[in-house]
Design an enzyme around this catalytic site. Structure first.
Site, PDB file in Angstrom:
ATOM      1  N   HIS A 133     -33.023  41.554  20.762  1.00  0.00           N
ATOM      2  CA  HIS A 133     -32.892  40.151  21.152  1.00  0.00           C
ATOM      3  C   HIS A 133     -32.680  39.321  19.894  1.00  0.00           C
ATOM      4  O   HIS A 133     -33.047  39.733  18.785  1.00  0.00           O
ATOM      5  CB  HIS A 133     -34.152  39.670  21.873  1.00  0.00           C
ATOM      6  CG  HIS A 133     -34.301  40.223  23.254  1.00  0.00           C
ATOM      7  ND1 HIS A 133     -35.191  39.700  24.162  1.00  0.00           N
ATOM      8  CD2 HIS A 133     -33.688  41.255  23.893  1.00  0.00           C
ATOM      9  CE1 HIS A 133     -35.122  40.370  25.290  1.00  0.00           C
ATOM     10  NE2 HIS A 133     -34.217  41.328  25.147  1.00  0.00           N
ATOM     11  N   GLU A 191     -34.228  36.750  18.709  1.00  0.00           N
ATOM     12  CA  GLU A 191     -35.452  36.472  17.965  1.00  0.00           C
ATOM     13  C   GLU A 191     -35.906  37.674  17.145  1.00  0.00           C
ATOM     14  O   GLU A 191     -36.349  37.535  16.001  1.00  0.00           O
ATOM     15  CB  GLU A 191     -36.598  36.074  18.904  1.00  0.00           C
ATOM     16  CG  GLU A 191     -36.307  34.897  19.788  1.00  0.00           C
ATOM     17  CD  GLU A 191     -35.791  35.306  21.160  1.00  0.00           C
ATOM     18  OE1 GLU A 191     -34.775  36.048  21.242  1.00  0.00           O
ATOM     19  OE2 GLU A 191     -36.390  34.879  22.157  1.00  0.00           O
ATOM     20  N   CYS A 206     -38.964  35.628  25.428  1.00  0.00           N
ATOM     21  CA  CYS A 206     -39.538  36.490  26.452  1.00  0.00           C
ATOM     22  C   CYS A 206     -40.874  37.044  25.937  1.00  0.00           C
ATOM     23  O   CYS A 206     -41.217  36.869  24.769  1.00  0.00           O
ATOM     24  CB  CYS A 206     -38.564  37.623  26.767  1.00  0.00           C
ATOM     25  SG  CYS A 206     -38.441  38.864  25.444  1.00  0.00           S
ATOM     26  N   CYS A 209     -40.533  39.228  22.653  1.00  0.00           N
ATOM     27  CA  CYS A 209     -40.258  38.430  21.453  1.00  0.00           C
ATOM     28  C   CYS A 209     -41.457  37.574  21.081  1.00  0.00           C
ATOM     29  O   CYS A 209     -41.793  37.447  19.901  1.00  0.00           O
ATOM     30  CB  CYS A 209     -39.024  37.568  21.673  1.00  0.00           C
ATOM     31  SG  CYS A 209     -37.506  38.548  21.864  1.00  0.00           S
TER      32      CYS A 209
END
Length: 193
Positions: A92, A94, A122, A125
């Site tokens: 992701h 992040e 999420c 993360c």
């Protein structure tokens, strides 16, 4: 890297604090809601940079999410969604930004840093941000399904964890939300065709 005047102050009024109960946390969650009244051009500037990264994700068929990490007004890490391209469910925006920032600092603790991300983190993360000791999270669009910075749960401020961070949600919310909505609208159109 981008330099911003670090003497610029940011004022957040009590009317900008959203307080709501959270199922995973006892008490009240405090998430500052960003205002478009020009109060914080520094946040908007960095969020625009994250949006440019989100465009890179979209260009390769990924959900358009971009993230940057800033310390002392300098970008030390950046990333955009690449889970499909890298065959990595943890890739992701992040996570990639956090990995790069830690590598640049040569420390797994990314202290005194602000993460700017176009979509609310999420749970995966959010957990990594807690472990990395990020000081502040600024996100664009709220994630009504998996948002873990105050919307569906609040991992970044959870009472049971050993680190809590400041959260500002809704920075350039309309633009960030439109970027993601357009992507999914196009994807649905392609599936029908």
């Amino acid at each position: 890297m981008i330099n911003i005047d670090k003497n610029q102050s940011v004022q957040i009024t009590s009317s900008q604090i959203i307080k709501k109960p959270n199922q995973l946390q006892k008490g009240i969650v405090e998430v500052s809601h960003w205002s478009e009244e020009g109060e914080n051009e520094v946040d908007a500037s960095f969020m625009r940079q994250a949006m440019l990264l989100a465009e890179k994700a979209q260009a390769i068929g990924e959900v358009p999410v971009g993230a940057i990490i800033v310390v002392d007004s300098m970008i030390i890490g950046q990333g955009y969604n690449q889970s499909i391209a890298l065959h990595d469910p943890s890739a992701h925006a992040e996570m990639l930004a956090l990995r790069e920032a830690a590598k640049n600092l040569e420390n797994y603790r990314v202290l005194d840093a602000t993460l700017y991300v176009t979509l609310e983190p999420c749970p995966m993360c959010a957990g990594a941000l807690v472990h990395g000791r990020i000081k502040r999270v600024v996100f664009g669009a709220y994630d009504q399904k998996t948002g873990a910075a105050g919307t569906t749960m609040n991992i970044v401020q959870h009472d049971s964890l050993n680190h809590k961070m400041e959260v500002t949600g809704g920075c350039l919310q309309d633009a960030c939300g439109a970027q993601i909505s357009a992507f999914f609208k196009q994807r649905r159109k392609q599936k029908k065709g």
